[in-house]
Each structure stands twice: as structure tokens, then as C-alpha cells.
Scaffold this active site. Structure first.
Site, PDB file in Angstrom:
ATOM      1  CE  LYS A 116      -4.091  -2.017   0.263  1.00  0.00           C
ATOM      2  NZ  LYS A 116      -3.760  -3.441   0.365  1.00  0.00           N
TER       3      LYS A 116
HETATM    4  C1  LIG Z   1      -4.335  -4.577   0.021  1.00  0.00           C
HETATM    5  C2  LIG Z   1      -3.502  -5.790   0.002  1.00  0.00           C
HETATM    6  C3  LIG Z   1      -3.631  -6.743  -1.009  1.00  0.00           C
HETATM    7  C4  LIG Z   1      -4.694  -6.686  -2.065  1.00  0.00           C
HETATM    8  O1  LIG Z   1      -4.582  -5.672  -2.999  1.00  0.00           O
HETATM    9  P1  LIG Z   1      -5.846  -5.314  -3.889  1.00  0.00           P
HETATM   10  O2  LIG Z   1      -5.378  -4.164  -4.683  1.00  0.00           O
HETATM   11  O3  LIG Z   1      -6.944  -4.936  -2.931  1.00  0.00           O
HETATM   12  O4  LIG Z   1      -6.201  -6.506  -4.677  1.00  0.00           O
HETATM   13  C5  LIG Z   1      -2.793  -7.840  -0.983  1.00  0.00           C
HETATM   14  N1  LIG Z   1      -1.893  -8.002  -0.004  1.00  0.00           N
HETATM   15  C6  LIG Z   1      -1.740  -7.100   0.983  1.00  0.00           C
HETATM   16  C7  LIG Z   1      -0.736  -7.372   2.042  1.00  0.00           C
HETATM   17  C8  LIG Z   1      -2.530  -5.966   1.023  1.00  0.00           C
HETATM   18  O5  LIG Z   1      -2.377  -5.077   2.001  1.00  0.00           O
END
Ligand SMILES: *Cc1c(COP(=O)(O)O)cnc(C)c1O
Length: 483
Positions: A116
Site C-alpha cells: 500500500k
Molecule cells: C491490500 C492488500 C492486497 C490486495 O490488494 P488489492 O489491490 O486490494 O487486490 C494484498 N496483499 C496485501 C498485504 C494488502 O495489504
């Protein structure tokens, strides 16, 4: 100039700045670029030796008009974002020794240790840049399954033009993740733990949509959104697909597969769009845990909401992959009438069944598996025993899915996206492998430091979240922004 419009077709066409600052399009749709920039093999050859930051500059320049963000400003923004990462490489690729050409793309070296940070750092710094230019203030609300919240909190902290309100499902995220938000002393960061969310963080999105729908409230606080329906995050996330491909492909045009642990489809939407722009990714693997909405979409052609399962890969315990609607738009010849109809059918009935032609189109180049906790944990143990390399549960979901799809993927190089640092999930990992075994790999100084700090403790019950939260936000606003 590349403009933006809603994938549902309503509302005006807007420029890049407005698309970013609004978050949602005014008709409740998701902003999409009016066309997808194309990248040729000759472009890719020129980009082959670029650093992550230099490559990001090239890719983003395709989407952002220079009259809105100049080249100098864009470079400064990218420095501000990615110089906060722990490695100079920003996104290192780790090769697994005991497998055929398999690489782990380590997307977790940002300040809050998940992927993120990659999109959020840029989003928040860009929003702040626009706000300072206009001398405006903005409040953002985000819901989190554990990683969006810390990233938003970290990048908003201390920025005087911004407030971040963060809702998280109490008890459904790890303690490490909670502390990343609650130990920040900054007065513009407001985490709220919500008890009794029957459907996890998806419930919180419902309340947030209701708040956004209240125009008086929205205008008073100048509310916007930095969650993954904001185009800025998707755009930024296209870059790591280009970077990974160019690092691993033997030559431009050679097939490379990528496996992605997915929940909201933000990360994969970016990967799918990068491919449509001309990046020759072979297969993209949609790796779900037991919350398998995307898996149903890609294997059965059904977009349906089912009850939540709590899993060890809790950041992808997501029921509604909202960014699929954005990606789908580019697979139905940009027919926003169709998208609007489907999105509204889903809101009304909780299910959409796609026709065979549509399904055949969006499935091109995708494979999918849903992985159980047992398989996830087995994969972590297996990789740790053989390689002395510790995957977090999300990276492990990607590796497990690729393992199951080995025959279809062919012998091409494979990149599995590891989206979180194991330290965020140390409790699960210790239970699995024993505390001494993993001690080094599952620790991180920032996570350890947060354990001995005071925590802010705003909490609320889901049953009265809407009214309580609104009042808290209002009161804070009146205290700090007296008119
Ligand atoms: C948010 C997140 C995802 C998923 O990403 P998306 O864009 O929602 O598909 C996968 N792994 C982690 C650790 C995340 O924080």
C-alpha cells in the site's frame, strides 16, 4: 491532454487534478482515462535499465499532463515518496534458489511495510501538492483491512492541509497493523476501531459511501477519498509491473508470468492495464484466499457477494473487488452503459452473471486459484525450509496459486508479488514455525518500537457508527477550523 471520466458514463469529463482530488466520480463510478496510452517495444527497450524512480517518471508522464504537474515537480514528488523506502532499489526482486526462475517482488520496503505504501505515498503527496497550491484543506476517510490504514496514516501525519479518518474492523487486523495507526502522535490522524463488523471492512465502506452521499457534510469538510478507487493509486501501481518485467525478461517481448494476491483488484487492475498498454506480460494469476469473489469472476463468470471468512491473509479478506468494474470497462469497448447496468444490478441484487462473450474477453491472459489457509501455511513452511526465506501469508497465497497453475503457466519466468513484510503477521508465523526459528526474518524495528508506545483509542460499535463517526468528525472540524 489526457482527461478522465466515470466508467459509468455520468458526470463531466475532468482533468487529472480533479480526478485525483474527487476520488469518486460524481455518478458513483470510478474515474478512467479517456484513452490508454500505448507503450511500444522500442519504449520498453529504452526503459530497460532505468531505476524504479526513473521508470515511474516515464510511465506517469503518459498519464499526467505537464501543465498540471511539471517535469520538475513530478521528479520532486517521486523523490519525496520513494526516498522514504528502506532500500534504494525501492522494489527488490529476490530469486528463489530451489525453483525454476521464480522471483519474489518485495513490495514491502515502504515505511508501513506493505505494498500500500507504493501507491499511497504518491497519492497523498500528490493530493498535498495540489492542496498547498490552492491553499485548501481536505479530509479523507479510509476503511482498511489492515494495510491501507497504516499507509494513509503515515503519509498524512503532520501534513497541515490534510486530516485522515481511518476505520478498521477491531480484532480483524493484526496488533502490529493496529499499532502502526494508533501510536502516531499527530493530531491530524484519527484511527477508529469498529467493533462487530459482520462483513469485515466491506461494512465500513458502506458507511463511508453514506457519508460521501451527504453533500452538506461532504462540502463542509471537503471530503475526498484516497482508497483504491482513486485513480492515482492504480496509475502508480502500474509502474511495478513495468519494473518487474523489465528486470526479469530476457528480452523485450519474452513471456513473463506474474502472480498477485488479490482482494479489491486494485493491484491487478493496474497489472491488467499495464498489459493493455503494451507490456508483454504472459499470464496474470489472480490469487484469492477463501474469500474468492475474483476467482468466481474469472472461473465462472459470476460476480457475487458471499459471507466473509476470516483467514490468515487478512488483508485480502475482501468481498467486493471494486476495481474489477474499472478494469471491465476496458474489456467491453468502453461501453459505460453496460458497466452502469452491471454495477447497479450488483448493488440491487448482490450478483451479476456475465455473458460468455464478455467473460471470454476479460479472462484473456488471466488464470485464477482460490487458496485455503492450510495451503498458504504449507507454502510458507515449504519455502522457509528449503530456501530459508520467509514469505508473509499474502505472498504465500500468490506462490501457492502459481504452484497449482504450473502446467498452464508453461516454463516461463515467474514473478510472485509479495505485498507485506512478514513482521506484520509475526503471530501467525511464530505459531507455524516456532518463535526462535523465524526470529530475525519476522521482526522489524518499526514494529518493535510501536509495541512500547501509547495508543490512541477511538472505538465505536458498528450499529451506531454512522451517527457517532459523523458527529466526531464534525466536532473536530468545528474545533480546528472555526469559520
Ligand atoms: C491490500 C492488500 C492486497 C490486495 O490488494 P488489492 O489491490 O486490494 O487486490 C494484498 N496483499 C496485501 C498485504 C494488502 O495489504
Amino acid at each position: 491532454m489526457l482527461n478522465y471520466k466515470s466508467n459509468k458514463g455520468g458526470g463531466p469529463t475532468v482533468d487529472f487534478e480533479k480526478a485525483i482530488m474527487d476520488g469518486y466520480a460524481s455518478d458513483g463510478g470510478l474515474y478512467v482515462p479517456a484513452y490508454l496510452p500505448k507503450v511500444t517495444h522500442s519504449d520498453l527497450n529504452q526503459w530497460k535499465s532505468l531505476s524504479y524512480k526513473a521508470l515511474a517518471f516515464e510511465v506517469l508522464s503518459l498519464f499526467i499532463d505537464r501543465s498540471i504537474v511539471s517535469a520538475v515537480e513530478l521528479r520532486l514528488l517521486l523523490d519525496e515518496c520513494y526516498d522514504t523506502f528502506e532500500t534504494k532499489e525501492v522494489i527488490p526482486l529476490h530469486q528463489l534458489e530451489t525453483r525454476d526462475e521464480t522471483y519474489i517482488m518485495e513490495l514491502f520496503y515502504g515505511p508501513t511495510l506493505s505494498f500500500k505504501d507504493v501507491g499511497m505515498s504518491f497519492m497523498v503527496n500528490l493530493v498535498n501538492f495540489f492542496l498547498k497550491r490552492k491553499s485548501e484543506h481536505l479530509s479523507v476517510i479510509v476503511a482498511t483491512t489492515g494495510d491501507t490504514g497504516p499507509a494513509a496514516a503515515h503519509f498524512v501525519a503532520g501534513k497541515s492541509n490534510l486530516d485522515a479518518w481511518i476505520l478498521y474492523p477491531k480484532g480483524l487486523i493484526t496488533k502490529a497493523q493496529e499499532r502502526q495507526m494508533t501510536t502516531l502522535p499527530h493530531t491530524n490522524v484519527h484511527p477508529v476501531g469498529v467493533f462487530n463488523c459482520p462483513e469485515g471492512s466491506d461494512d465500513l465502506d458502506v458507511v463511508i459511501s453514506q457519508l460521501y452521499a451527504d453533500d452538506t457534510f461532504k462540502n463542509k469538510l471537503n471530503l475526498s477519498s484516497v482508497n483504491s478507487l482513486n485513480w492515482g493509486r492504480i496509475m502508480m501501481q502500474t509502474v511495478h509491473y513495468f519494473y518487474g518485467y523489465l528486470r526479469i525478461a530476457k528480452e523485450v517481448g519474452a513471456p513473463v508470468n506474474m502472480a498477485v494476491p488479490s482482494g479489491g483488484f486494485g493491484n491487478l487492475c493496474a497489472g491488467g492495464l499495464a498489459r493493455k498498454m503494451g507490456l508483454p506480460i504472459h499470464y496474470l494469476v489472480v490469487a484469492n484466499n477463501q474469500n474468492a469473489c475474483l476467482n468466481r469472476i474469472f472461473t465462472q463468470g459470476v460476480f457475487s457477494k458471499q459471507p466473509i471468512h476470516e483467514t490468515v491473509s487478512s488483508a485480502i479478506d475482501i468481498l467486493v473487488p471494486i476495481n474489477f468494474w474499472r478494469f471491465l470497462y476496458f474489456n467491453v469497448e468502453r461501453d459505460s452503459t453496460k458497466i452502469k447496468e452491471w454495477m447497479e444490478t450488483f448493488e440491487r441484487t448482490g450478483q451479476v452473471i456475465f455473458d460468455a462473450e464478455t467473460m471470454a474477453e476479460y479472462r484473456k491472459g488471466f488464470l485464477s486459484k482460490s487458496i485455503s489457509d492450510e495451503q498458504t501455511l504449507k507454502t510458507i513452511k515449504n519455502v522457509f525450509d528449503k530456501e530459508n526465506y520467509l514469505l508473509d501469508p499474502h505472498g504465500a497465497v500468490a506462490v501457492a496459486a502459481a504452484d497449482q497453475l504450473k502446467a498452464q503457466l508453461g516454463g516461463h519466468p515467474l514473478i510472485c508479488l509479495a505485498t507485506a513484510h512478514p513482521a506484520k503477521f509475526s503471530e501467525t508465523l511464530e505459531r507455524l514455525l516456532g518463535a526462535d526459528q523465524i526470529s530475525r526474518a519476522a521482526r522489524h524495528p518499526s514494529i518493535e518500537e510501536a509495541k512500547v508506545k501509547c495508543q490512541k483509542n477511538y472505538t465505536c460499535h458498528y450499529s451506531h457508527l454512522h451517527s457517532a463517526f459523523k458527529e466526531t468528525m464534525n466536532t473536530h472540524w468545528d474545533l480546528h477550523h472555526p469559520s
